[in-house]
Design a protein around this motif. Sequence first.
Motif, PDB file in Angstrom:
ATOM      1  N   PHE A  90       0.835  -1.191   0.000  1.00  0.00           N
ATOM      2  CA  PHE A  90       0.000   0.000   0.000  1.00  0.00           C
ATOM      3  C   PHE A  90       0.879   1.253   0.000  1.00  0.00           C
ATOM      4  O   PHE A  90       2.021   1.225   0.449  1.00  0.00           O
ATOM      5  CB  PHE A  90      -0.924   0.002   1.216  1.00  0.00           C
ATOM      6  CG  PHE A  90      -1.857  -1.166   1.270  1.00  0.00           C
ATOM      7  CD1 PHE A  90      -2.557  -1.572   0.143  1.00  0.00           C
ATOM      8  CD2 PHE A  90      -2.031  -1.884   2.445  1.00  0.00           C
ATOM      9  CE1 PHE A  90      -3.421  -2.662   0.182  1.00  0.00           C
ATOM     10  CE2 PHE A  90      -2.893  -2.974   2.497  1.00  0.00           C
ATOM     11  CZ  PHE A  90      -3.588  -3.365   1.360  1.00  0.00           C
ATOM     12  N   SER A  91       0.305   2.342  -0.487  1.00  0.00           N
ATOM     13  CA  SER A  91       1.052   3.588  -0.640  1.00  0.00           C
ATOM     14  C   SER A  91       1.753   3.985   0.659  1.00  0.00           C
ATOM     15  O   SER A  91       1.183   3.874   1.749  1.00  0.00           O
ATOM     16  CB  SER A  91       0.108   4.711  -1.064  1.00  0.00           C
ATOM     17  OG  SER A  91      -0.595   4.350  -2.227  1.00  0.00           O
ATOM     18  N   GLU A  92       2.974   4.464   0.517  1.00  0.00           N
ATOM     19  CA  GLU A  92       3.729   4.902   1.681  1.00  0.00           C
ATOM     20  C   GLU A  92       3.272   6.296   2.131  1.00  0.00           C
ATOM     21  O   GLU A  92       2.821   7.105   1.318  1.00  0.00           O
ATOM     22  CB  GLU A  92       5.218   4.940   1.358  1.00  0.00           C
ATOM     23  CG  GLU A  92       5.829   3.579   1.133  1.00  0.00           C
ATOM     24  CD  GLU A  92       7.326   3.666   0.929  1.00  0.00           C
ATOM     25  OE1 GLU A  92       8.065   3.502   1.915  1.00  0.00           O
ATOM     26  OE2 GLU A  92       7.748   3.904  -0.213  1.00  0.00           O
ATOM     27  N   PRO A  93       3.411   6.595   3.421  1.00  0.00           N
ATOM     28  CA  PRO A  93       3.102   7.952   3.881  1.00  0.00           C
ATOM     29  C   PRO A  93       4.135   8.943   3.350  1.00  0.00           C
ATOM     30  O   PRO A  93       5.263   8.566   3.024  1.00  0.00           O
ATOM     31  CB  PRO A  93       3.185   7.824   5.405  1.00  0.00           C
ATOM     32  CG  PRO A  93       4.063   6.642   5.654  1.00  0.00           C
ATOM     33  CD  PRO A  93       3.826   5.708   4.513  1.00  0.00           C
ATOM     34  N   THR A  94       3.738  10.206   3.239  1.00  0.00           N
ATOM     35  CA  THR A  94       4.664  11.271   2.857  1.00  0.00           C
ATOM     36  C   THR A  94       4.901  12.158   4.081  1.00  0.00           C
ATOM     37  O   THR A  94       4.360  11.901   5.161  1.00  0.00           O
ATOM     38  CB  THR A  94       4.096  12.109   1.706  1.00  0.00           C
ATOM     39  OG1 THR A  94       2.933  12.815   2.172  1.00  0.00           O
ATOM     40  CG2 THR A  94       3.708  11.230   0.524  1.00  0.00           C
ATOM     41  N   GLU A  95       5.684  13.201   3.899  1.00  0.00           N
ATOM     42  CA  GLU A  95       5.945  14.115   5.016  1.00  0.00           C
ATOM     43  C   GLU A  95       4.668  14.792   5.502  1.00  0.00           C
ATOM     44  O   GLU A  95       4.534  15.109   6.683  1.00  0.00           O
ATOM     45  CB  GLU A  95       6.956  15.186   4.586  1.00  0.00           C
ATOM     46  CG  GLU A  95       8.366  14.664   4.390  1.00  0.00           C
ATOM     47  CD  GLU A  95       9.339  15.785   4.058  1.00  0.00           C
ATOM     48  OE1 GLU A  95       8.919  16.966   4.101  1.00  0.00           O
ATOM     49  OE2 GLU A  95      10.498  15.487   3.752  1.00  0.00           O
ATOM     50  N   ASN A  96       3.739  15.011   4.583  1.00  0.00           N
ATOM     51  CA  ASN A  96       2.536  15.778   4.923  1.00  0.00           C
ATOM     52  C   ASN A  96       1.276  14.937   5.106  1.00  0.00           C
ATOM     53  O   ASN A  96       0.279  15.430   5.621  1.00  0.00           O
ATOM     54  CB  ASN A  96       2.266  16.824   3.838  1.00  0.00           C
ATOM     55  CG  ASN A  96       3.433  17.763   3.647  1.00  0.00           C
ATOM     56  OD1 ASN A  96       4.043  18.190   4.613  1.00  0.00           O
ATOM     57  ND2 ASN A  96       3.747  18.062   2.391  1.00  0.00           N
ATOM     58  N   LYS A  97       1.319  13.681   4.641  1.00  0.00           N
ATOM     59  CA  LYS A  97       0.110  12.862   4.688  1.00  0.00           C
ATOM     60  C   LYS A  97       0.435  11.443   5.133  1.00  0.00           C
ATOM     61  O   LYS A  97       1.500  10.915   4.822  1.00  0.00           O
ATOM     62  CB  LYS A  97      -0.553  12.793   3.302  1.00  0.00           C
ATOM     63  CG  LYS A  97      -1.226  14.067   2.850  1.00  0.00           C
ATOM     64  CD  LYS A  97      -1.923  13.845   1.505  1.00  0.00           C
ATOM     65  CE  LYS A  97      -2.617  15.110   1.014  1.00  0.00           C
ATOM     66  NZ  LYS A  97      -3.292  14.892  -0.284  1.00  0.00           N
TER      67      LYS A  97
END
Length: 648
Positions: A419-426
């Motif tokens: 599944f998509s990895e988290p980013t700095e903002n989300k």
Amino acid sequence: MVFNTKAFDPVTNVPDYNITIDEINLKVSELIEKGKSVHDQVASIPIQDVTFDNVIVPLATYENESMVDYSTITFLQHVSPDKSLRDASMEAEKKLEDFQIDCQMRRDVYKVVEALFLNKKSWENRCHEDKRLLDKMELSFRRNGLDLSDDDLEKLMSVKKKLSELSITFGRNIAEGDAQVTFTLEDLDGLPEDFINSKKKVKCGDEDKYIVTTKYPDLFAVLRMAKRESTRKTLLLAEETRCKENIEILTEACILRLRAAKFENILQSLLEPLAEKEIDSLIQLKKDGKFLISSSENLYSWDSKYYLRILKENLFNIDDEEVKQYFSISQVTAGLLETFENMLGLTFTQIDNSNGWHKDATLYSVTDTETKDFVGHFWMDLHPREGKYNHAACWSLRPGYTKSDGSREYPISGIVANFSEPTENKPSLLKHDEVVTFFHEFGHVMHGICSKTKWSRMHGTSVETDFVEAPSQMLENWCWEPEVLQKFGKHYLTGEPIPEQLVAQLVKTKNLGAGLGNLRQIFFGMFDMGIHNVENEDIDVNETFSSLRKQICKIDSGNEKTWPAATFGHMMGGYDSGYYGYMWSDVFSADMFYSRFKKQGLFNKKSGMDYRNEILAPGGSRDAMDSLVAFLGREPEMGPFLRSIGMK
């Protein structure tokens, strides 16, 4: 069956995945040495002295006890961040699989097992599962060619060992053979900001480009969202032209399977008119200039997801990017666990544990909510990384069984996803279809965790091929129920619940593309049969794939030369000559859901416990049809499946 549930420490009951290459190699040697000793001992028993206790019990006990170490060391090739450990794990599996084939084809052991099998009076009073175990063992020996001549048996053994080696190499090539493409910001027009921000940026001359891989979070996002057809085409072709070496491996495997051993037509005819209407709608969208950043009005394989998304937005006013704001991975995980705690009478507790293979791997213990008895463990490893298995799957990391002292060896399962990895903002935000995938794989976990069998060979998903997927497919249905989605769908920033109207519209999209989607499953099943049900060894894997895809799916890659069969892992992962089981399992899962849960309540306690006790608990200790009849009160029917895809 009564199990001894004496107290023990659940944390120390988990295998340690922080092992070295030397420890892997030592475990392999120990497993082989112990296995050889057990099989030699059984083979030495005089025919007149054979009993269930001195023949079957030692063989089955070795199976039971060896599975913990076997699963631990072979699983690492799929998840370890250390390439040298992945390599060692793969080599270990090759050695262990070769040894297992040697054991399965020992004529001296089979003579003893056969003598016991024919002496029915000596075991007719054993319990049902014991008798089933003996039946399965004897049948397994016969299917492995033990009635062949010595020369032919030697040839068959060589074929099986080569197939095992090819299968392991095939899967490894897929995991480590990800392609990547660099795109400009303009190329990625249509992709959301969080996607762009998650990509590594590189300099190509004077301009910045973004690295996009063929891992599923990247691939599916581009195929659905990228406005430029050239971008979608470029990435899909990168996906369908990777791992070329696997075509040769798959071809060789088909030839070897042909040497070893040589429903869907009706359903196809029902689906084709629906699929034709869907294709017409998608072509009309592509011809519409406002969606067209394209070189052709023909519909290709890199177009279908993109225009299905637009069709969904047009028909139902649903924006996947809006929907995923309500499905952060933490909320979905919490909602999934709560859903099946309520349904199955279980309690899931996350455990702090340092024995995992990676920091992303989280461990849970499972207990019975009412009795407080311990049930098992499961792991979750949900984000992509280099060298990791790059689809979504569930592994049985330890099957449960009854020990010789009457105590229980408790099961462990593991979800591996991308599944998509988290980013700095989300945080990691899941599209709805990723939520469905999560529920599906958790269905396999529950099959492994809730199964209670005497012998590990019968545990969990060790059922008939056409029933393996039914419990996992059945749990997908909860992802389309408003009362479930509204429990855990909360905006990641505001905490506001997902709007009722949005959920209502989302549910309406369930069968959008059902014709094309189910024809795709039929195509995979037909491709499987097409490369295995042949009369000679002149097998052209690519041609079979291409011609059947065009004939059945109605959408292909035009004149582009691709080899997507090279990444069709099921053909080398145990579903060869059995992929049709996905569709049959869908029939069973739909009947279970609509006939019990939809009718009696999603969280009806009796339905939930009947499901746990009659479908999950028996595992393969009885025929799947017996389990279905016990749960449904009758044999399964096709009607609920047709209803589930909007055809009835």
